[in-house]
Scaffold this active site. Structure first.
Site, short mmCIF file in Angstrom:
data_model
loop_
_atom_site.label_atom_id
_atom_site.label_comp_id
_atom_site.label_asym_id
_atom_site.label_seq_id
_atom_site.Cartn_x
_atom_site.Cartn_y
_atom_site.Cartn_z
N SER A 81 0.86 -1.19 0.00
CA SER A 81 0.00 0.00 0.00
C SER A 81 0.89 1.24 0.00
O SER A 81 2.11 1.13 0.02
CB SER A 81 -0.89 0.01 1.24
N LYS A 82 0.23 2.40 0.01
CA LYS A 82 0.99 3.66 -0.03
C LYS A 82 1.97 3.79 1.14
O LYS A 82 2.97 4.50 1.03
CB LYS A 82 0.02 4.84 -0.01
N ARG A 83 1.66 3.12 2.24
CA ARG A 83 2.57 3.17 3.39
C ARG A 83 3.97 2.74 3.01
O ARG A 83 4.94 3.10 3.64
CB ARG A 83 2.08 2.20 4.48
#
Ligand code: GLU
Length: 474
Positions: free
Chosen positions: A244-246
């Site tokens: 994910s963007k994390r």
């Protein structure tokens, strides 16, 4: 039968690593087998789809080198889906459902409270024609639901990568195939198009496995032969949680902006589920077409790792010709628009071994003095004012004959040092300061090669002038 595969992105965001891997595997397979790679834009969700994302996805695919043979937009095919939905309704295989979103939510809540599956309860299945008319007259717009046949409660299919995949039951009950606004849902449009476009193999990621039984039942309701289905593994971040963007840049666009080469991105994507027996890891797209095989696809979760990508990027940077490097680097060199091409290329060659991504060129500490004018700071002038430094600069300048070349720098410096009775560093260091204004950087002969003889002479003269002017003159 000739292979026809497709990549079917929904333009509701940028192209991310997962989608790009699906596109790549389909593309490689098609190229390898001389098949057809279809790009289908699944833009029937009018509220969430945006033209700028469609453009972004196409730009990203083109940048990666994944060219498509045919292009379709589902938004331009709406009458077709309606016709097929109508056919199912007429055949008693689908029916209008007048339940409102609020009613559905309320019933779902109650079902959950009773500990039951929150699936659609089939309420509108058996409405009489008169009841339907009443709803229509009251202004309700029906969605159309697929009537999931009793036999569908247990279903299985043979995944060409995984073998038999069994489902105990379809958990959604009768599912919507056309929304109240008349647009098709994903499963319906996907089945109609895969059939209409003659797709022979659907290769997509694991998160679509649960759609496959629904799609197979739609094929059966239409009386069509389904394509073969294969599902790739999921992609994780280095912490083994779903990517994910994390985890930093995960869209192709962001990777491009971060200065990764398309070769490196494609290379890393290919290794997310495929690896050759030889254990080699660095491949260009052409080499991948040559080597790729679905028989070597690994279904274990795959880790997308920016560190690995950086490593691959260095490998691919090293493989570029000087001209290619210049072309790739240009978007990151906007501050140096007026610099002659030869000098740009020479500077890039000098910096190439030290960088991992092209974005490191932006604000690179060595590019300023290599490509632009040099202004020495008062501290540097101060340092060069020491008599041994001055003497070294003067002597080097006086020895710069017309036959000087960067290869002669080292012997020249050694000779000057011997003459002054200092170690070579005692000459190299002031020379570096005078030519670059910095006390470290790439090898000096390389710097001299980029600057050229004239600029080298001018910089030495300028340094000596500043030194001789003394602090009062400054
Ligand atoms: N539009 C779907 C997606 O982007 C396509 C899934 C499929 O390949 O069938 O996930």
């Amino acid at each position: 039968m000739a292979l026809r595969v497709r990549f079917a992105p929904s333009p509701t965001g940028e192209l991310h690593v997962g989608g790009a891997r699906t596109a790549l595997f389909n593309w490689l397979w098609a190229r390898k087998e001389g098949g057809t790679f279809v790009l289908r834009i699944e833009d029937t969700d009018l509220a969430r789809s945006q033209a700028r994302y469609t453009q972004g996805i196409m730009d990203a695919l083109s940048w990666l080198g994944l060219t498509w043979d045919e292009l379709f937009y589902q938004s331009k095919r709406l009458p077709l889906y309606r016709e097929y939905v109508e056919r199912l309704v007429e055949g008693g295989k689908a029916y209008p459902c007048f339940c409102t979103p609020e009613e559905l939510a309320e019933r779902k809540r109650k079902a959950l409270a009773r500990g039951e599956a929150p699936e659609y309860d089939g309420r509108c299945r058996h409405l009489s024609p008169a009841e339907r008319q009443r709803y229509l007259r009251a202004g309700r717009k029906p969605a159309i639901r697929f009537l999931v046949p009793e036999e569908a409660k247990e279903t299985s299919f043979t995944d060409f990568l995984r073998g038999e995949v069994k489902f105990r039951r379809l958990t959604t009950g009768d599912f919507v195939i056309q929304k109240a606004d008349g647009t098709p849902t994903y499963n319906l449009a996907c089945v109609v198009d895969d059939h209409e476009l003659g797709i022979t193999h659907v290769l997509r990621a694991e998160d679509h496995i649960s759609n496959t039984p629904k799609q197979i039942w739609l094929y059966r309701a239409f009386g069509w032969e389904p394509p073969a289905f294969g599902h790739l593994s999921i992609i994780l971040g280095p912490d083994r949680k779903k990517l994910s963007k994390r985890h930093g840049a995960t869209s192709v666009e962001a990777l491009r902006e971060a200065g990764y080469l398309p070769e490196a991105v494609v290379n890393h994507l290919a290794l997310l589920g495929w690896s050759p027996d030889s254990g080699e890891e660095v491949f260009t797209l052409e080499e991948l077409v040559e080597r790729f095989s679905l028989a070597k696809v690994n279904l274990a979760p795959q880790v997308f790792d920016l560190e690995k990508l950086r490593w691959l990027n260095r490998k691919h940077l090293a493989r570029l010709s000087p001209g290619e490097l210049l072309e790739r680097a240009r978007p990151f060199l906007s501050g140096y628009a007026g610099v002659p091409e030869g000098r740009l290329a020479a500077a890039l060659e000098l910096l190439r071994p030290g960088i991992s991504t092209l974005s490191e060129l932006v604000g690179h500490p060595d590019l300023g003095y290599l490509l632009g004018p040099l202004e020495l700071s008062p501290q540097v002038v101060e340092e060069l004012s020491a008599p041994p430094a001055r003497a070294a600069l003067r002597l080097v300048l006086s020895r710069l004959g017309p036959d000087f070349s960067p290869g002669k720098l080292r012997p020249l410096v050694r000779a000057v040092a011997a003459e002054l009775g200092v170690p070579p560093r005692g000459v190299f260091h002031p020379l570096r300061l005078a030519l670059t204004g910095r006390d470290r950087g790439p090898e000096l002969a390389g710097i001299v090669g980029v600057l050229g003889m004239e600029e080298m002479r001018a910089r030495l003269e300028e340094a000596l002038r500043l030194v001789e002017e003394g602090p009062e003159g400054r």
